[in-house]
Design a protein around this motif. Structure first.
Motif, short mmCIF file in Angstrom:
data_model
loop_
_atom_site.label_atom_id
_atom_site.label_comp_id
_atom_site.label_asym_id
_atom_site.label_seq_id
_atom_site.Cartn_x
_atom_site.Cartn_y
_atom_site.Cartn_z
N THR A 66 0.67 -1.26 0.07
CA THR A 66 0.05 -0.02 -0.05
C THR A 66 0.75 1.36 0.07
N GLN A 67 2.22 1.28 0.22
CA GLN A 67 2.92 2.42 0.59
C GLN A 67 4.34 2.06 0.33
N SER A 68 5.16 3.14 0.10
CA SER A 68 6.58 3.14 0.26
C SER A 68 6.99 3.64 1.41
N ILE A 69 8.11 2.97 1.94
CA ILE A 69 8.59 3.25 3.21
C ILE A 69 10.25 3.79 2.99
N PHE A 70 10.64 4.98 3.44
CA PHE A 70 12.12 4.95 3.09
C PHE A 70 12.76 5.19 4.53
N ALA A 71 14.01 4.55 4.39
CA ALA A 71 14.91 4.48 5.53
C ALA A 71 16.24 4.61 5.05
N LEU A 72 17.18 4.95 6.17
CA LEU A 72 18.61 5.17 5.95
C LEU A 72 19.55 4.13 6.14
N LEU A 73 20.36 3.99 5.29
CA LEU A 73 21.29 2.68 5.58
C LEU A 73 22.32 3.27 6.53
N ILE A 74 22.47 2.59 7.61
CA ILE A 74 23.34 2.81 8.80
C ILE A 74 24.51 1.62 8.80
N GLY A 75 24.34 0.80 8.20
CA GLY A 75 25.67 -0.43 8.44
C GLY A 75 25.21 -1.36 8.06
N PHE A 76 26.27 -2.38 8.45
CA PHE A 76 26.00 -3.93 7.98
C PHE A 76 26.62 -4.69 9.12
N ASP A 77 25.93 -5.86 9.27
CA ASP A 77 26.19 -6.68 10.29
C ASP A 77 26.95 -8.11 9.76
N ASP A 78 28.26 -7.86 10.02
CA ASP A 78 29.04 -9.17 9.52
C ASP A 78 28.58 -10.32 9.97
N LYS A 79 28.13 -10.68 11.19
CA LYS A 79 27.70 -11.69 11.84
C LYS A 79 26.41 -12.45 10.92
N THR A 80 25.34 -11.57 10.81
CA THR A 80 24.43 -12.09 10.11
C THR A 80 24.34 -11.98 8.59
N GLY A 81 25.28 -11.23 8.13
CA GLY A 81 25.25 -10.73 6.87
C GLY A 81 23.80 -9.94 6.42
N GLU A 82 23.63 -9.08 7.35
CA GLU A 82 22.37 -8.14 6.76
C GLU A 82 22.79 -6.73 6.79
N PHE A 83 22.20 -6.03 5.90
CA PHE A 83 22.25 -4.50 6.00
C PHE A 83 21.43 -4.08 7.05
N ARG A 84 21.55 -2.90 7.87
CA ARG A 84 20.90 -2.33 8.81
C ARG A 84 20.32 -1.10 8.47
N LEU A 85 19.01 -0.59 8.34
CA LEU A 85 18.53 0.42 7.86
C LEU A 85 17.65 0.89 9.15
N LEU A 86 17.54 2.43 9.17
CA LEU A 86 16.72 2.85 10.07
C LEU A 86 15.64 3.86 9.45
N GLN A 87 14.52 3.48 10.11
CA GLN A 87 13.25 4.14 9.60
C GLN A 87 12.80 5.13 10.75
N ILE A 88 13.09 6.43 10.61
CA ILE A 88 12.65 7.43 11.55
C ILE A 88 11.37 7.92 11.48
N GLY A 89 10.59 8.05 12.41
CA GLY A 89 9.25 8.57 12.76
C GLY A 89 8.38 7.52 13.38
N ASP A 90 7.04 7.63 12.90
CA ASP A 90 6.20 6.95 13.59
C ASP A 90 6.41 5.37 12.80
N SER A 91 6.18 4.32 13.85
CA SER A 91 6.43 3.08 13.41
C SER A 91 5.22 2.67 12.33
N VAL A 92 5.95 1.85 11.40
CA VAL A 92 4.68 1.60 10.24
C VAL A 92 4.79 0.11 10.27
N ASP A 93 3.80 -0.61 9.86
CA ASP A 93 4.00 -2.05 9.52
C ASP A 93 4.83 -2.48 8.32
N ILE A 94 5.92 -3.12 8.64
CA ILE A 94 6.83 -3.38 7.50
C ILE A 94 6.90 -4.89 7.46
#
Length: 272
Positions: free
Chosen positions: A187-215
Motif C-alpha cells: 500500500t505504500q513506500s517506506i524510506f529508511a537510511l542505510l546505517i551499516g552492515f552486520d558481519d555476523k548475520t550478513g544483513e544491512f541495517r536500515l533506520l526508519q525514523i518517525g512513527d512506526s509503520v507495519d513492514i
C-alpha cells in the motif's frame, strides 16, 4: 755352473716324465684337463661376479633415471592440466558473471550503464572498497550505483579520469554516504537510511525514523532516487526482520542482500 746345469737337466727330465705320464695314462690326462677346466670355470665365475654386479647396478641406475625422467614428465603434465583446469574455471566464472550482469542490465533502468573491471583490491580493505578501470572519460560519475549479479553492492566514491574507487555497502563507514533506500509495501513506500552492515548475520541495517509503520518480512528493498544518487528501483535486498530502534525514535530494519557480495571481476555501474 754345476748347479745351473743340474737344474736344467732336472727340469728337462720333469717335463719328459710328465709328458710320458700324460701320454701313457690317458685317464690321468683327462682328469687333469677336467680339473683344470673346473678351476678355470670357478676362476671365471669368480672374476665375472663383480662385473655382473656392476652391470646389474648400472641397469638399475639407468632404470631409476628413466623412471625419474618419466615422473618429472608426468608431474609437468599434471601441473599443466591443473593450470588449464584453473583457467577453464576462471573463464567459466567470468562468463557466468558477465551473463548475469547482462541479464541485470536488461532488467533495470538508468540512462548510463557501464561495465567495469576490478583492477585493484587491497586485502586489508577487501570489504570496504576496490578500484575499477573506468573513470570520468568513460562516462562514470560520482552519483552512480555499482551492481553485481543480483543487485546493488556499492557506490562510486572517488572519481579519476581513467579509474574509479568503489565504496561497498558492507563497509564500516557506509553511513557517511547518507544513502536512502525504499521499502516497497503493498500500500505504500517506506524510506529508511542505510546505517551499516552486520558481519555476523550478513544483513544491512536500515533506520526508519518517525512513527512506526507495519513492514512485512520479505518486502523488497531498492534504491529510492533521493539525495545524491538519483537512480531509483535498483534491487538491494529483502526485509528479514524489524524491531524498535535502540533510541526508540524509529525502527531498525534488517535486510538480506540480493546481490552476491563476493565479486570476482566485473561490475555494472548505473546512474543518470
Amino acid at each position: 755352473m754345476l748347479l745351473k746345469r743340474f737344474f736344467k737337466i732336472f727340469s728337462l727330465l720333469f717335463v719328459l716324465v710328465v709328458a710320458g705320464v700324460l701320454f701313457l695314462f690317458p685317464s690321468v690326462r683327462n682328469t687333469i684337463v677336467i680339473k683344470s677346466s673346473d678351476v678355470l670355470t670357478i676362476f671365471d665365475q669368480a672374476i665375472s661376479i663383480p662385473f655382473s654386479v656392476i652391470e646389474s647396478k648400472s641397469n638399475d641406475i639407468k632404470n631409476l633415471s628413466k623412471i625419474n625422467d618419466e615422473n618429472i614428465s608426468l608431474k609437468s603434465k599434471i601441473y599443466q592440466i591443473d593450470i588449464n583446469h584453473s583457467k577453464l574455471n576462471r573463464l567459466e566464472s567470468e562468463n557466468k558473471e558477465l551473463k548475469d550482469l547482462l541479464n541485470l542490465k536488461n532488467s533495470v533502468s538508468g540512462s548510463k550503464q557501464v561495465v567495469g573491471e576490478i583492477v585493484d583490491r587491497n586485502y586489508n580493505s577487501w570489504n570496504e572498497q576496490f578500484v575499477i578501470d573506468k573513470g570520468s572519460s568513460d562516462g562514470i560519475s560520482d552519483s552512480m550505483f555499482v551492481l553485481s549479479s543480483g543487485g546493488v553492492i556499492g557506490v562510486v566514491d572517488n572519481l579519476e579520469k581513467n579509474s574509479s574507487r568503489i565504496k561497498l555497502l558492507v563497509g564500516n563507514d557506509i553511513s557517511s554516504q547518507h544513502l536512502t533506500l525504499k521499502i516497497e509495501d503493498k500500500t505504500q513506500s517506506i524510506f529508511a537510511l542505510l546505517i551499516g552492515f552486520d558481519d555476523k548475520t550478513g544483513e544491512f541495517r536500515l533506520l526508519q525514523i518517525g512513527d512506526s509503520v507495519d513492514i512485512k518480512k520479505g518486502s523488497l528493498v531498492s534504491t529510492s532516487g533521493l539525495g545524491k544518487y538519483k537512480t531509483s528501483d535498483l534491487p538491494v535486498g529483502t526485509v528479514s526482520s524489524v524491531k524498535k530502534a535502540s533510541d526508540q525514535l524509529g525502527q531498525e530494519i534488517r535486510v538480506k542482500p540480493k546481490a552476491s557480495l563476493d565479486v570476482n571481476r566485473y561490475v555494472l555501474l548505473i546512474g543518470e
